[in-house]
Design a protein around this motif. Structure first.
Motif, PDB file in Angstrom:
ATOM      1  N   PRO A   1       0.802  -1.226   0.000  1.00 29.45           N
ATOM      2  CA  PRO A   1       0.000   0.000   0.000  1.00 29.45           C
ATOM      3  C   PRO A   1       0.834   1.275   0.000  1.00 29.45           C
ATOM      4  N   ASP A   2       2.030   1.217   0.589  1.00 28.10           N
ATOM      5  CA  ASP A   2       2.897   2.396   0.605  1.00 28.10           C
ATOM      6  C   ASP A   2       3.369   2.789  -0.798  1.00 28.10           C
ATOM      7  N   ASP A   3       3.321   1.841  -1.736  1.00 25.48           N
ATOM      8  CA  ASP A   3       3.742   2.111  -3.106  1.00 25.48           C
ATOM      9  C   ASP A   3       2.632   2.725  -3.959  1.00 25.48           C
ATOM     10  N   VAL A   4       1.436   2.827  -3.386  1.00 28.35           N
ATOM     11  CA  VAL A   4       0.321   3.462  -4.084  1.00 28.35           C
ATOM     12  C   VAL A   4       0.399   4.961  -3.806  1.00 28.35           C
ATOM     13  N   LEU A   5       0.947   5.700  -4.741  1.00 28.03           N
ATOM     14  CA  LEU A   5       1.194   7.129  -4.543  1.00 28.03           C
ATOM     15  C   LEU A   5      -0.096   7.906  -4.766  1.00 28.03           C
ATOM     16  N   ALA A   6      -0.603   8.507  -3.697  1.00 25.25           N
ATOM     17  CA  ALA A   6      -1.923   9.146  -3.731  1.00 25.25           C
ATOM     18  C   ALA A   6      -2.000  10.258  -4.765  1.00 25.25           C
ATOM     19  N   ASP A   7      -0.933  11.048  -4.896  1.00 26.96           N
ATOM     20  CA  ASP A   7      -0.989  12.165  -5.840  1.00 26.96           C
ATOM     21  C   ASP A   7      -1.057  11.682  -7.282  1.00 26.96           C
ATOM     22  N   VAL A   8      -0.449  10.529  -7.567  1.00 24.53           N
ATOM     23  CA  VAL A   8      -0.478   9.966  -8.921  1.00 24.53           C
ATOM     24  C   VAL A   8      -1.844   9.339  -9.204  1.00 24.53           C
ATOM     25  N   VAL A   9      -2.352   8.560  -8.261  1.00 20.18           N
ATOM     26  CA  VAL A   9      -3.660   7.915  -8.438  1.00 20.18           C
ATOM     27  C   VAL A   9      -4.747   8.963  -8.621  1.00 20.18           C
ATOM     28  N   GLY A  10      -4.721   9.979  -7.788  1.00 21.95           N
ATOM     29  CA  GLY A  10      -5.745  11.007  -7.848  1.00 21.95           C
ATOM     30  C   GLY A  10      -5.695  11.858  -9.097  1.00 21.95           C
ATOM     31  N   ALA A  11      -4.571  11.829  -9.803  1.00 19.15           N
ATOM     32  CA  ALA A  11      -4.410  12.660 -11.002  1.00 19.15           C
ATOM     33  C   ALA A  11      -4.690  11.901 -12.295  1.00 19.15           C
ATOM     34  N   ALA A  12      -5.154  10.641 -12.199  1.00 15.77           N
ATOM     35  CA  ALA A  12      -5.402   9.829 -13.389  1.00 15.77           C
ATOM     36  C   ALA A  12      -6.900   9.619 -13.609  1.00 15.77           C
TER      37      ALA A  12
ATOM     38  N   GLU B   1      -4.246  -5.373  -0.525  1.00 15.25           N
ATOM     39  CA  GLU B   1      -4.497  -4.159   0.263  1.00 15.25           C
ATOM     40  C   GLU B   1      -4.171  -2.911  -0.564  1.00 15.25           C
ATOM     41  N   ALA B   2      -3.126  -3.016  -1.382  1.00 18.22           N
ATOM     42  CA  ALA B   2      -2.738  -1.887  -2.229  1.00 18.22           C
ATOM     43  C   ALA B   2      -3.837  -1.579  -3.246  1.00 18.22           C
ATOM     44  N   PHE B   3      -4.467  -2.615  -3.793  1.00 13.71           N
ATOM     45  CA  PHE B   3      -5.569  -2.410  -4.737  1.00 13.71           C
ATOM     46  C   PHE B   3      -6.713  -1.639  -4.082  1.00 13.71           C
ATOM     47  N   ARG B   4      -7.052  -2.024  -2.887  1.00 18.85           N
ATOM     48  CA  ARG B   4      -8.161  -1.363  -2.194  1.00 18.85           C
ATOM     49  C   ARG B   4      -7.803   0.082  -1.862  1.00 18.85           C
ATOM     50  N   ARG B   5      -6.554   0.313  -1.506  1.00 20.07           N
ATOM     51  CA  ARG B   5      -6.111   1.688  -1.244  1.00 20.07           C
ATOM     52  C   ARG B   5      -6.204   2.519  -2.528  1.00 20.07           C
ATOM     53  N   ALA B   6      -5.757   1.946  -3.637  1.00 18.11           N
ATOM     54  CA  ALA B   6      -5.818   2.669  -4.909  1.00 18.11           C
ATOM     55  C   ALA B   6      -7.256   3.003  -5.277  1.00 18.11           C
ATOM     56  N   ALA B   7      -8.164   2.036  -5.081  1.00 19.22           N
ATOM     57  CA  ALA B   7      -9.575   2.262  -5.410  1.00 19.22           C
ATOM     58  C   ALA B   7     -10.168   3.360  -4.531  1.00 19.22           C
ATOM     59  N   THR B   8      -9.823   3.340  -3.263  1.00 15.62           N
ATOM     60  CA  THR B   8     -10.339   4.343  -2.329  1.00 15.62           C
ATOM     61  C   THR B   8      -9.864   5.738  -2.720  1.00 15.62           C
ATOM     62  N   ILE B   9      -8.572   5.855  -3.027  1.00 15.47           N
ATOM     63  CA  ILE B   9      -8.015   7.155  -3.407  1.00 15.47           C
ATOM     64  C   ILE B   9      -8.657   7.650  -4.707  1.00 15.47           C
ATOM     65  N   ALA B  10      -8.771   6.748  -5.683  1.00 11.63           N
ATOM     66  CA  ALA B  10      -9.331   7.131  -6.977  1.00 11.63           C
ATOM     67  C   ALA B  10     -10.776   7.597  -6.837  1.00 11.63           C
ATOM     68  N   HIS B  11     -11.565   6.850  -6.097  1.00 10.72           N
ATOM     69  CA  HIS B  11     -12.972   7.222  -5.957  1.00 10.72           C
ATOM     70  C   HIS B  11     -13.149   8.516  -5.161  1.00 10.72           C
ATOM     71  N   LYS B  12     -12.275   8.736  -4.193  1.00 16.09           N
ATOM     72  CA  LYS B  12     -12.330   9.982  -3.436  1.00 16.09           C
ATOM     73  C   LYS B  12     -12.076  11.174  -4.357  1.00 16.09           C
ATOM     74  N   ALA B  13     -11.232  10.955  -5.371  1.00 16.58           N
ATOM     75  CA  ALA B  13     -10.922  12.011  -6.341  1.00 16.58           C
ATOM     76  C   ALA B  13     -11.889  11.992  -7.521  1.00 16.58           C
ATOM     77  N   GLN B  14     -12.929  11.150  -7.418  1.00 17.37           N
ATOM     78  CA  GLN B  14     -13.950  11.016  -8.464  1.00 17.37           C
ATOM     79  C   GLN B  14     -13.358  10.526  -9.785  1.00 17.37           C
ATOM     80  N   ARG B  15     -12.442   9.563  -9.658  1.00 19.09           N
ATOM     81  CA  ARG B  15     -11.853   8.905 -10.825  1.00 19.09           C
ATOM     82  C   ARG B  15     -12.431   7.492 -10.950  1.00 19.09           C
ATOM     83  N   ASN B  16     -12.176   6.842 -12.083  1.00 17.61           N
ATOM     84  CA  ASN B  16     -12.640   5.480 -12.309  1.00 17.61           C
ATOM     85  C   ASN B  16     -11.542   4.466 -12.023  1.00 17.61           C
ATOM     86  N   VAL B  17     -11.974   3.275 -11.606  1.00 17.71           N
ATOM     87  CA  VAL B  17     -11.049   2.185 -11.323  1.00 17.71           C
ATOM     88  C   VAL B  17     -11.391   1.012 -12.240  1.00 17.71           C
ATOM     89  N   ALA B  18     -10.389   0.516 -12.961  1.00 21.35           N
ATOM     90  CA  ALA B  18     -10.561  -0.631 -13.846  1.00 21.35           C
ATOM     91  C   ALA B  18      -9.723  -1.790 -13.332  1.00 21.35           C
TER      92      ALA B  18
END
Length: 329
Positions: A144-155, A172-189
């Motif tokens: 999960p530490d490798d899921v960079l929030a600023d990068v996920v939120g900008a995609a 756990e990293a996948f779930r963190r990425a999904a949470t960050i993306a959805h918080k930024a109103q992005r899509n997760v595939a």
């Protein structure tokens, strides 16, 4: 947050080693044709010693998707784990040469003891089928530490590779990425990647798809494995209830796209099959490059089919650049 990227891939950072073999070679080594097997470093060395590579290049499913999408004009970033070794540096340079932002930190010396950058020995039989043997190496340390929030939120779309799902911390990293993306109103595939991978983690995949995924990619075998049915139509129906956007490939039968209950059928683009490595990766790249550029579902599906057709017409999972100029976005 501003959109800096159309696509962010998250997956196993792997060097692909592609070789021709006959069916007897697979049988001698106890390999299931068309499968992906996880192997250790010794097994990887044994296989490499018995083949003549046709091609060696940066790879990994999501990385291949990113490379094709970038070739099509998409703005792309990638997160994955490599070791601080020759192969890891070559992988990083390969992505950056393709125009892909790769901000991931490699394993440091203490973390990477006895771990090298991952490799996949891809064995291609005369029918074009590929059998993959993957040594995960440094990939097992993706966390999960490798899921960079600023990068996920900008995609616009965070694209998760099913092959990465084996280590618990990657889940756990996948779930963190999904949470960050959805918080930024992005899509997760999510791409399911492999029916054997699905079988290993079926319940966890079902939970992920139902609660965290906006766009699901799978081929016929993978989606049937996920829902434990031999009926493609039944699996497609169940998938469309779990995810609002489902993209399913069926080889020469083309693909089926279901968005909010509306179904679109896309024909395959005929070609001579040389090596099926990366077919699904290229399809996802074409589809997401089209979709994030504002193209319709039908147009994105057609672009995806063209991309997949080109990749399977030669060895390796990356496109031949000179062939892409006429269809670039």
């Amino acid at each position: 947050m501003n959109t800096l990227y159309d696509l962010l891939g998250i997956g196993n950072a792997i060097t692909d080693i592609v070789a021709r073999v006959d069916a007897d070679f697979l049988e001698q080594h106890g390999l299931t044709p068309g499968s992906m097997s996880l192997i250790d470093a010794d097994r990887a060395a044994t296989l490499r010693a018995q083949i003549i590579p046709e091609k060696e290049s940066g790879g990994g499913s999501a990385a291949n998707t990113c490379a094709v999408a970038a070739e099509l004009g998409a703005r792309v970033a990638y997160l994955g784990k490599v070791a601080d070794d020759k192969a890891g540096r070559a992988f990083s340079e390969d992505l950056r040469a393709s125009g892909i932002t790769f901000p991931s930190r490699p394993l440091d010396g203490r973390e990477s003891v006895n771990l090298s950058t991952a490799c996949c020995v891809v064995l291609v039989t005369p029918d074009g089928q590929r059998t993959m043997n993957t040594y995960l190496g440094a990939c097992t340390h993706f966390s999960p530490d490798d899921v960079l929030a600023d990068v996920v939120g900008a995609a616009k779309v965070a694209y998760l590779e099913g092959y990465l799902f084996d280590p618990p911390q990657a889940q756990e990293a996948f779930r963190r990425a999904a949470t960050i993306a959805h918080k930024a109103q992005r899509n997760v595939a999510l791409t399911l990647s492999d029916p054997f991978c699905v079988a290993r983690h079926r319940d966890a995949f079902r939970d992920l798809v139902h609660g965290h995924i906006d766009i699901l990619f799978a081929n016929e075998d993978e989606i049937c494995s996920l829902y434990q049915t031999e009926s493609f139509e039944d699996a497609a129906m169940q998938a469309s209830r779990d995810a609002s956007f489902v993209v399913l490939t069926r080889s020469e039968k083309g693909s089926v796209i279901i968005r909010d209950g509306e179904r679109t059928n896309v024909a395959a683009v005929p070609t001579t099959v040389v090596d099926t490595t990366g077919a699904g990766d290229a399809y996802a790249a074409g589809f997401l490059a089209g979709l994030t550029a504002g193209r319709s579902v039908e147009e994105s599906g057609r672009l995806a089919s063209v991309a997949a057709s080109e990749v399977i017409s030669h060895f390796g999972a990356r496109p031949l650049t000179s062939l892409w100029k006429d269809i670039a976005l």
